[in-house]
Write a protein that holds these residues in place. Structure first.
Motif, PDB file in Angstrom:
ATOM      1  N   ALA A 171       0.822  -1.212   0.000  1.00  0.00           N
ATOM      2  CA  ALA A 171       0.000   0.000   0.000  1.00  0.00           C
ATOM      3  C   ALA A 171       0.855   1.261   0.000  1.00  0.00           C
ATOM      4  O   ALA A 171       0.523   2.243  -0.665  1.00  0.00           O
ATOM      5  CB  ALA A 171      -0.950  -0.005   1.196  1.00  0.00           C
ATOM      6  N   LEU A 172       1.973   1.233   0.717  1.00  0.00           N
ATOM      7  CA  LEU A 172       2.850   2.404   0.779  1.00  0.00           C
ATOM      8  C   LEU A 172       3.569   2.667  -0.542  1.00  0.00           C
ATOM      9  O   LEU A 172       3.877   3.806  -0.876  1.00  0.00           O
ATOM     10  CB  LEU A 172       3.899   2.223   1.877  1.00  0.00           C
ATOM     11  CG  LEU A 172       3.402   2.291   3.307  1.00  0.00           C
ATOM     12  CD1 LEU A 172       4.543   1.984   4.271  1.00  0.00           C
ATOM     13  CD2 LEU A 172       2.829   3.674   3.602  1.00  0.00           C
ATOM     14  N   HIS A 173       3.842   1.604  -1.270  1.00  0.00           N
ATOM     15  CA  HIS A 173       4.644   1.732  -2.487  1.00  0.00           C
ATOM     16  C   HIS A 173       3.848   1.391  -3.748  1.00  0.00           C
ATOM     17  O   HIS A 173       4.425   1.043  -4.775  1.00  0.00           O
ATOM     18  CB  HIS A 173       5.877   0.826  -2.385  1.00  0.00           C
ATOM     19  CG  HIS A 173       6.714   1.121  -1.188  1.00  0.00           C
ATOM     20  ND1 HIS A 173       7.443   2.277  -1.056  1.00  0.00           N
ATOM     21  CD2 HIS A 173       6.903   0.434  -0.035  1.00  0.00           C
ATOM     22  CE1 HIS A 173       8.056   2.292   0.114  1.00  0.00           C
ATOM     23  NE2 HIS A 173       7.742   1.183   0.757  1.00  0.00           N
ATOM     24  N   LEU A 204      -0.646  -9.176  -5.848  1.00  0.00           N
ATOM     25  CA  LEU A 204      -1.831  -9.914  -5.403  1.00  0.00           C
ATOM     26  C   LEU A 204      -1.521 -10.726  -4.145  1.00  0.00           C
ATOM     27  O   LEU A 204      -2.287 -10.691  -3.174  1.00  0.00           O
ATOM     28  CB  LEU A 204      -2.338 -10.817  -6.522  1.00  0.00           C
ATOM     29  CG  LEU A 204      -3.638 -11.561  -6.262  1.00  0.00           C
ATOM     30  CD1 LEU A 204      -4.782 -10.582  -5.995  1.00  0.00           C
ATOM     31  CD2 LEU A 204      -3.975 -12.455  -7.455  1.00  0.00           C
ATOM     32  N   ARG A 205      -0.396 -11.434  -4.141  1.00  0.00           N
ATOM     33  CA  ARG A 205       0.010 -12.188  -2.937  1.00  0.00           C
ATOM     34  C   ARG A 205       0.172 -11.246  -1.745  1.00  0.00           C
ATOM     35  O   ARG A 205      -0.209 -11.570  -0.623  1.00  0.00           O
ATOM     36  CB  ARG A 205       1.319 -12.935  -3.183  1.00  0.00           C
ATOM     37  CG  ARG A 205       1.165 -14.308  -3.773  1.00  0.00           C
ATOM     38  CD  ARG A 205       2.465 -15.105  -3.727  1.00  0.00           C
ATOM     39  NE  ARG A 205       3.606 -14.444  -4.324  1.00  0.00           N
ATOM     40  CZ  ARG A 205       3.852 -14.384  -5.637  1.00  0.00           C
ATOM     41  NH1 ARG A 205       3.040 -14.952  -6.489  1.00  0.00           N
ATOM     42  NH2 ARG A 205       4.930 -13.766  -6.075  1.00  0.00           N
ATOM     43  N   LEU A 263      -9.711  -0.426   1.167  1.00  0.00           N
ATOM     44  CA  LEU A 263      -8.655  -0.207   0.190  1.00  0.00           C
ATOM     45  C   LEU A 263      -8.062  -1.526  -0.299  1.00  0.00           C
ATOM     46  O   LEU A 263      -7.787  -1.683  -1.487  1.00  0.00           O
ATOM     47  CB  LEU A 263      -7.559   0.672   0.799  1.00  0.00           C
ATOM     48  CG  LEU A 263      -6.343   0.938  -0.071  1.00  0.00           C
ATOM     49  CD1 LEU A 263      -6.747   1.716  -1.317  1.00  0.00           C
ATOM     50  CD2 LEU A 263      -5.289   1.693   0.707  1.00  0.00           C
ATOM     51  N   VAL A 264      -7.896  -2.484   0.586  1.00  0.00           N
ATOM     52  CA  VAL A 264      -7.309  -3.764   0.199  1.00  0.00           C
ATOM     53  C   VAL A 264      -8.195  -4.474  -0.823  1.00  0.00           C
ATOM     54  O   VAL A 264      -7.716  -4.990  -1.832  1.00  0.00           O
ATOM     55  CB  VAL A 264      -7.062  -4.665   1.435  1.00  0.00           C
ATOM     56  CG1 VAL A 264      -6.586  -6.051   1.021  1.00  0.00           C
ATOM     57  CG2 VAL A 264      -6.041  -4.023   2.361  1.00  0.00           C
ATOM     58  N   GLY A 265      -9.500  -4.472  -0.596  1.00  0.00           N
ATOM     59  CA  GLY A 265     -10.426  -5.098  -1.542  1.00  0.00           C
ATOM     60  C   GLY A 265     -10.378  -4.427  -2.908  1.00  0.00           C
ATOM     61  O   GLY A 265     -10.375  -5.096  -3.939  1.00  0.00           O
ATOM     62  N   GLN A 266     -10.334  -3.099  -2.908  1.00  0.00           N
ATOM     63  CA  GLN A 266     -10.240  -2.363  -4.172  1.00  0.00           C
ATOM     64  C   GLN A 266      -8.929  -2.663  -4.884  1.00  0.00           C
ATOM     65  O   GLN A 266      -8.889  -2.807  -6.107  1.00  0.00           O
ATOM     66  CB  GLN A 266     -10.388  -0.872  -3.915  1.00  0.00           C
ATOM     67  CG  GLN A 266     -11.761  -0.477  -3.440  1.00  0.00           C
ATOM     68  CD  GLN A 266     -11.823   0.980  -3.021  1.00  0.00           C
ATOM     69  OE1 GLN A 266     -10.964   1.782  -3.361  1.00  0.00           O
ATOM     70  NE2 GLN A 266     -12.844   1.326  -2.261  1.00  0.00           N
ATOM     71  N   LEU A 267      -7.863  -2.749  -4.107  1.00  0.00           N
ATOM     72  CA  LEU A 267      -6.548  -3.050  -4.678  1.00  0.00           C
ATOM     73  C   LEU A 267      -6.515  -4.461  -5.263  1.00  0.00           C
ATOM     74  O   LEU A 267      -5.979  -4.679  -6.349  1.00  0.00           O
ATOM     75  CB  LEU A 267      -5.468  -2.869  -3.615  1.00  0.00           C
ATOM     76  CG  LEU A 267      -4.024  -3.054  -4.057  1.00  0.00           C
ATOM     77  CD1 LEU A 267      -3.675  -2.144  -5.224  1.00  0.00           C
ATOM     78  CD2 LEU A 267      -3.087  -2.782  -2.888  1.00  0.00           C
ATOM     79  N   ILE A 268      -7.109  -5.405  -4.567  1.00  0.00           N
ATOM     80  CA  ILE A 268      -7.176  -6.775  -5.082  1.00  0.00           C
ATOM     81  C   ILE A 268      -7.981  -6.816  -6.381  1.00  0.00           C
ATOM     82  O   ILE A 268      -7.560  -7.412  -7.368  1.00  0.00           O
ATOM     83  CB  ILE A 268      -7.757  -7.737  -4.026  1.00  0.00           C
ATOM     84  CG1 ILE A 268      -6.761  -7.941  -2.888  1.00  0.00           C
ATOM     85  CG2 ILE A 268      -8.123  -9.087  -4.661  1.00  0.00           C
ATOM     86  CD1 ILE A 268      -7.312  -8.732  -1.716  1.00  0.00           C
ATOM     87  N   ALA A 269      -9.141  -6.150  -6.395  1.00  0.00           N
ATOM     88  CA  ALA A 269      -9.972  -6.132  -7.606  1.00  0.00           C
ATOM     89  C   ALA A 269      -9.221  -5.500  -8.776  1.00  0.00           C
ATOM     90  O   ALA A 269      -9.240  -6.020  -9.892  1.00  0.00           O
ATOM     91  CB  ALA A 269     -11.279  -5.385  -7.337  1.00  0.00           C
TER      92      ALA A 269
END
Length: 191
Positions: free
Chosen positions: A32-34, A62-63, A75-81
């Protein structure tokens, strides 16, 4: 074990990379930071048509997201999607439709869970239509393009005509020329 990938003016900074178990896989320690640097690296690979390298970066991302302790609906869910979407697109560009399909399905499932049935899911439905079409699964392709057209029309989006045109193309390949003509005419009216 951890290593640091230093960025320079030609490459994004991905932050620390750590071993992820005994199978030799790695993940980004602070994805998330990078995220900007990680995305820049993946996009650079894609732009240079180095699809496998871009796929490797997104698989690592993804991992990293899947091992995150954050809530899957934020945010994690959006990033995964987003990562799943990017992986499906890269596999489409690489004509690896059977590999693109599960990424696209999972992206669509997560997006629907996060935001419901909305314009935000249109591209997933369109990709499902393209993948199904390429795999000659025409009924599935029609369903996906219809859903993309419906969602884009509900949002008054100008792209709905493109999806209706795609429906016409599928009907043409299915030798349903009367339906194809109707859809072609409709697509012209919408555009």
């Amino acid at each position: 074990q951890s290593r640091n990938v230093e960025g320079n003016e030609n490459e994004g900074y991905t932050g620390p990379i750590v071993a992820d178990g005994d199978n030799g896989s790695i993940r980004f320690a602070n994805a998330a930071l990078h995220l900007r640097g990680i995305s820049d690296v993946a996009l650079r690979h894609a732009k240079n048509r180095e699809f496998q390298d871009a796929i490797d970066v997104y698989n690592t991302l993804l991992r990293s997201c899947q091992t995150s302790s954050g809530p899957m609906l934020g945010l994690v869910g959006q990033l995964i999607a987003s990562t799943l979407h990017n992986l499906s697109v890269l596999h489409i560009w690489n004509k690896e439709y059977d590999q693109a399909l599960p990424f696209c399905r999972e992206c669509l499932r997560i997006k629907t869970e996060l935001i419901g049935d909305s314009i935000e899911a249109v591209q997933c439905w369109a990709n499902m239509g393209l993948i199904s079409y390429a795999m000659e699964s025409f009924p599935s392709s029609l369903t996906s393009f219809r859903k993309a057209a419906q969602l884009s029309m509900e949002a008054a989006s100008h792209v709905s005509g493109i999806f209706i045109n795609n429906i016409a193309c599928v009907h043409t390949d299915m030798s349903k020329l009367s339906l194809a003509r109707t859809e072609f005419d409709k697509s012209v009216q919408v555009q």
